[in-house]
Design an enzyme around this catalytic site. Sequence first.
Site, PDB file in Angstrom:
ATOM      1  N   PRO A   2       0.808  -1.202   0.000  1.00 39.12           N
ATOM      2  CG  PRO A   2      -0.703  -1.506   1.687  1.00 39.12           C
ATOM      3  CD  PRO A   2       0.628  -1.952   1.216  1.00 39.12           C
ATOM      4  CD  GLU A   3       3.565   3.073  -4.037  1.00 40.98           C
ATOM      5  OE1 GLU A   3       3.744   4.264  -4.322  1.00 40.98           O
ATOM      6  OE2 GLU A   3       3.934   2.147  -4.752  1.00 40.98           O
ATOM      7  CG  HIS A  90      -1.297 -14.945   6.127  1.00 42.65           C
ATOM      8  ND1 HIS A  90      -0.269 -15.410   6.911  1.00 42.65           N
ATOM      9  CD2 HIS A  90      -1.210 -15.624   4.961  1.00 42.65           C
ATOM     10  CE1 HIS A  90       0.413 -16.328   6.233  1.00 42.65           C
ATOM     11  NE2 HIS A  90      -0.138 -16.474   5.068  1.00 42.65           N
ATOM     12  NE  ARG A 109       7.005  -9.312   2.305  1.00 45.11           N
ATOM     13  CZ  ARG A 109       7.756  -8.574   1.487  1.00 45.11           C
ATOM     14  NH1 ARG A 109       7.197  -8.007   0.437  1.00 45.11           N
ATOM     15  NH2 ARG A 109       9.020  -8.405   1.723  1.00 45.11           N
ATOM     16  NE  ARG A 151      19.397  15.512   1.282  1.00 45.21           N
ATOM     17  CZ  ARG A 151      18.412  15.179   2.119  1.00 45.21           C
ATOM     18  NH1 ARG A 151      17.700  16.104   2.731  1.00 45.21           N
ATOM     19  NH2 ARG A 151      18.171  13.914   2.360  1.00 45.21           N
TER      20      ARG A 151
END
Length: 269
Positions: A2-3, A90, A109, A151
Amino acid sequence: MPELPEVETTCRGIAPHVSGQRIERVLLRETRLRWPVSPQVAGLAGSHITGVSRRAKYLLMALDHGSLIWHLGMSGSMRVLPTGSPAANHEHIELELSNGQSLKFRDPRRFGALLYCDEDPLQHRLLQPLGPEPLADEFNTDYLYGRCRGRSAAIKTFIMNSHIVVGVGNIYASEALYLAGIRPTRAAGKISKARIARLVEAIRATLTAAIAKGGTTLQDFTQVDGKPGYFRQALQVYANKGACHTCGKPVRHLVQGQRSSYFCPLCQT
DNA sequence: CGAGGGACCTGGTTGC
DNA sequence: TGCAACCAGGTCCCTC
């Protein structure tokens, strides 16, 4: 998985089912997630869920006392199903609600998290240092260009850094850079302001379009009703082992920060 | 301070 | 067919 778009999709999906409900019972089948599930969670029966919101990739659930901070990790998803329906593999956590529905959290996971927080969750040590939301006004050209000064990190890993901007994960970082025509390996500090402006718009456009499609499903992600997200078909470069949709050149793959990147060697400079 | 890599997990796919 | 190696949406934390 998930983003930001997937977490937003989840947030919008569960909100109408859980907001205003009382928690009747908590089932904890597995508490060893990224961090151990907060011990207070086991005693939440009787609490009311007063609202659901999102900050970065965290899903925040306000209770009448305190709040819950959820994270879906890489493989987490949530569903709402009638209480008593069989648990999937799960499916580690279940909240039985007063409306006869259950909120089910599944995470093969176990990189996800569920933490209880007494005070303002935005002040929690995990949330407090986060950068701006990519769809908020604070995330703009001046901001990102300013943060890029000096950066040397590659722009892809830079925009995936949640202290810079939140919610941009591995898929959408590649997609946004493709849309902006910027090579993922370019040093953040060596990109012109005009191109940073394009990148800001590309991040916004990519995330907004993905939210509209219910997110991207590669494997595990499902919307709250069990359907996958439909943005996968709209991906331009991520996991594209063939030709660039714009110029036809082969899309190139490389690894940055142990994550796969995809880009077009002609369209992205 | 910034950059880079390891660590935490399970399961699906790939290749010998 | 069987098994090992590799890869997958995240991100904290440690070292250099």
